[in-house]
Every structure is written in structure tokens, then in C-alpha cells.
Design an enzyme around this catalytic site. Structure first.
Site, PDB file in Angstrom:
ATOM      1  N   ASP A   1      74.997 -37.658  -3.533  1.00 61.38           N
ATOM      2  CA  ASP A   1      75.799 -36.454  -3.373  1.00 61.38           C
ATOM      3  C   ASP A   1      74.995 -35.258  -3.882  1.00 61.38           C
ATOM      4  OD1 ASP A   1      77.723 -34.599  -3.013  1.00 61.38           O
ATOM      5  OD2 ASP A   1      78.961 -35.219  -4.707  1.00 61.38           O
ATOM      6  N   LYS A   2      74.022 -34.830  -3.105  1.00 59.28           N
ATOM      7  CA  LYS A   2      73.177 -33.705  -3.483  1.00 59.28           C
ATOM      8  C   LYS A   2      73.096 -32.678  -2.361  1.00 59.28           C
ATOM      9  CE  LYS A   2      71.576 -34.211  -7.690  1.00 59.28           C
ATOM     10  NZ  LYS A   2      71.664 -33.144  -8.701  1.00 59.28           N
TER      11      LYS A   2
END
Length: 398
Positions: free
Chosen positions: A377-378
Site C-alpha cells: 500500500d504505497k
């Protein structure tokens, strides 16, 4: 403490856990030094013992000729063996104790196997003294010495692995500051040990300081580096009413927060406890290794004994049957079944903790090997862990 003293009694801070931690660290350091010394001594003497025993088989030079001076040749091997056995004496105390309690373990295999090798060699030495020169070819001093030295080396590697794991946990502990600044009801400030903070205390955190406990900001706004908890390198803006986590760092502006959780209840303490529990918990494969070991050790003894009896019944002499018994037990001695798996789990969780990754349990670590897809989740990118300048743009005519 002040209230107790005003009541006419004496009191002091209760620091048993800290003292116990320091004592445990000192004990581990001392034990690691002792293990290192024993392993070095064993290897230093086992190496020439092995060479002295094996060299005649490949026509290499030896300081004493096995054929010309067999008794001196044997005594020299014994001289090299004694320091090795003394260094590994713990195998015999632990191994025979477990054997007598009918719970044999890997130390029992080492103890019985090397003891059998030494006793058989001693019997051959007695034959040699009585004039039987051929007995010099039926000695196993080097088998006992090399096995003890190698297993000691394995124990040392295990201890060093554990030490690295404890270092990772201790580095997490160091995130918590030793002192905190309390804001008293009259507005004055007092620096106290962080260990005596209590719920609802007001604590001032200056720029660059670590937050001493979990709480809620009551005054001031600041940017807080929570990378120790979230891994996010960009500081998080905090305002009155927001929560702060012990161990995180105030980056710019002083603020005051009200303590909500201290000691073992803080997020950092729970993280440390999670890592320690993961190191102590056994993965499914480790429990399987324990069950196999419990059957493996007595099975080895049984196979060795049956093999020796079969050769005796077949008409072979006692010396040959004893050789068979020693061979079976000695070959099984260095089995790492009960050692490798827990060490791997312990090292894995420790290394992960040192890189900011928490492994909840050994079972989780084992299941991780089956992962085939990882989602990050970047926002489509993976960062380096710290912000950097990538581009410069001029704004306006100046």
C-alpha cells in the site's frame, strides 16, 4: 514516593524488572564468552587429534610413528582428547541425566556415543600395553574428540544467533526514553524517570525528544516521526486531541500530552512482547521436530544394541560387535533435528525485528513461505524510507 515519605515511612522505586533484565543480559554475555572459549579450546585440540589419527591412512607425516611407537602415538592422542572432553563436559552431565530420567535427548546421543568410543579405545589401549600391537588400529579417540568439538561449535552458533535476536529486541527497548518532563499542577516542570510516569500525568515533549508513553495531546501542534511504529518516513502532523505513541519522536514544536498508558501497556512494550513471544513460541515444524527427536534418540540406541547383538550371535568377537554399536551411535550423534528448526525461527524473527518487521509467531513465519503474492500500500510505488529532493521548479520571474 513523596506521599509515603510524608507519612513517616521510607520508600524507593521498584526496579526489579530492570535489574532482572540487566542480570539476564550479563548472564547471557558471560555464557556466550564461556561457550566461545570452550569451543575454541575444543577445536584447537581436535584438529591435531584428527590429523594425527587420519594422517597414517594417507601416508602423511606425523610427529610420532604409529607403527614404530604405537604406545606413544596413542598417548599423544589421549593428551589431545582430554581438553576437548573437558570443554564439552556439559554434554555428559546433561545427556546422562536425561538418559537416567528416561527422557534421552541429543546430548544423550553425544554422551553415550563418545563414551562408547572412549571406552572401546581404552580397552584397545589395554590390549596394546599387553603386547598386541594390532590394537593401535582399533582406537576411536578422534571420533569422540571431533564429535564433541563440532557439536560445541553448533551450540556456539546457536548462542550467537540468539544473541543477535536479543540485540534486536534490546534496540526496540532503547526507543523508550529514560526520562520525561512532567508539568505539575502549578505549571512548574520536573524531570523524572520515565518508569514512574502514571496515568493522567501531563508530559512536555521538546523538539528532538522521544515520547515517553502513550497519550493524547492537550496543548501544541507538532510533526511526529512514527516510523518506528508504522514504517512511514514522513512525519505525521499532530494536534490537540490526537494520540501519540511512546517511542516516536517530536520533530519540531514542543507540545504537552496526557499519559494514558505506561509501562507494559504501551504500544512499544506490546510490540516487544510480541517479538519475544514469537521467539519463544514453537512453529508447527518445530513441534514436529520435537516429536521426531523423542522417538529418534531411543530408536538409535535400540538399533545400535540390536546390531551389536546380531553380530555376536553370528559369531563375531566382542570387539567387532562393540565397533558396530559405536558406529551406529556415533553416526547419529551430530543430528541437528532438534536444533536447526527453533534456531531458524528465532533468527528469522530477530532479523525481521531489526528491520522493523514484526512476526507475530513462529507459525506465521512458517506460513510466510507459502506466500506467492504481496500487495504494497504505497500508492503504486515503494519508497526508500526517507524523503529526497527529486526536482526543482522556479516560480515567478525572480
Amino acid at each position: 514516593l513523596e506521599a509515603v515519605k510524608k507519612a513517616g515511612y521510607s520508600a524507593e522505586e521498584y526496579v526489579y524488572s530492570d535489574a532482572a533484565d540487566r542480570a539476564e543480559r550479563a548472564r547471557r554475555e558471560k555464557e556466550l564468552r564461556n561457550q566461545t572459549r570452550r569451543s575454541v579450546v575444543a577445536l584447537v585440540f581436535a584438529a591435531p587429534l584428527f590429523y594425527l589419527s587420519m594422517a597414517p591412512m594417507v601416508n602423511l607425516w606425523t610427529p610420532v610413528s604409529m607403527s614404530a611407537r604405537p604406545l606413544l602415538y596413542t598417548l599423544l592422542q589421549i593428551a589431545f582428547l582430554i581438553p576437548v572432553v573437558v570443554s564439552g563436559f556439559g554434554f555428559y552431565t546433561r545427556g546422562y541425566k536425561a538418559l537416567f530420567h528416561l527422557h534421552p535427548n541429543m546430548d544423550s546421543l553425544v554422551a553415550v556415543g563418545t563414551s562408547a568410543a572412549v571406552l572401546f579405545s581404552a580397552w584397545s589401549l589395554a590390549r596394546l600395553i599387553r603386547g598386541d600391537a594390532s590394537a593401535v588400529h582399533e582406537m576411536y579417540w578422534e571420533s569422540a574428540g571431533v564429535i564433541v568439538a563440532l557439536v560445541l561449535l553448533g551450540k556456539l552458533l546457536e548462542a550467537r544467533s540468539k544473541r543477535r535476536t536479543f540485540d534486536a529486541v534490546e534496540r526496540m527497548m532503547e526507543l523508550s526514553p529514560d526520562e520525561a518532563t512532567i508539568v505539575q499542577p502549578d505549571g512548574t516542570q520536573k524531570t523524572v524517570p520515565a518508569s514512574i510516569l502514571m496515568k493522567d500525568d501531563l508530559v512536555l515533549v521538546r523538539p528532538g525528544e522521544r515520547i515517553a508513553a502513550d497519550g493524547e495531546i492537550t496543548q501544541g501542534s507538532a510533526s511526529v516521526d512514527e516510523s518506528m511504529l508504522t514504517g512511514e518516513s514522513i512525519p505525521v502532523d499532530k494536534h490537540p486531541g490526537d494520540t501519540v505513541t511512546g517511542g516516536s519522536v517530536n520533530r519540531n514544536v514542543p507540545f504537552t500530552f496526557r499519559v494514558e498508558r505506561t509501562g507494559a501497556d504501551t504500544t512499544l512494550s506490546r510490540m516487544i512482547r510480541m517479538v519475544e513471544e514469537a521467539q519463544g513460541a514453537k512453529a508447527p515444524i518445530a513441534r514436529l521436530a520435537d516429536r521426531i527427536s523423542a522417538v529418534f534418540v531411543p530408536t538409535v540406541f535400540g538399533v545400535a544394541l540390536v546390531s551389536a547383538l546380531i553380530w555376536l550371535v553370528a559369531g563375531e568377537p566382542v570387539s567387532f560387535a562393540l565397533t558396530v554399536f559405536v558406529s551406529v551411535v556415533v553416526i547419529a550423534c551430530p543430528c541437528a533435528l532438534g536444533l536447526a528448526t527453533p534456531t531458524a525461527v528465532m533468527v528469522g524473527t530477530g532479523v525481521a525485528a531489526s528491520h522493523g518487521m514484526l512476526v507475530k509467531s513462529g507459525e506465521t513465519l512458517e506460513l510466510l513461505s507459502k506466500v506467492r503474492v504481496v500487495a504494497f500500500d504505497k500508492t503504486g510505488t515503494l519508497t526508500r524510507g526517507e524523503p529526497v529532493v527529486t526536482d526543482l521548479y522556479a516560480v515567478g520571474d525572480d
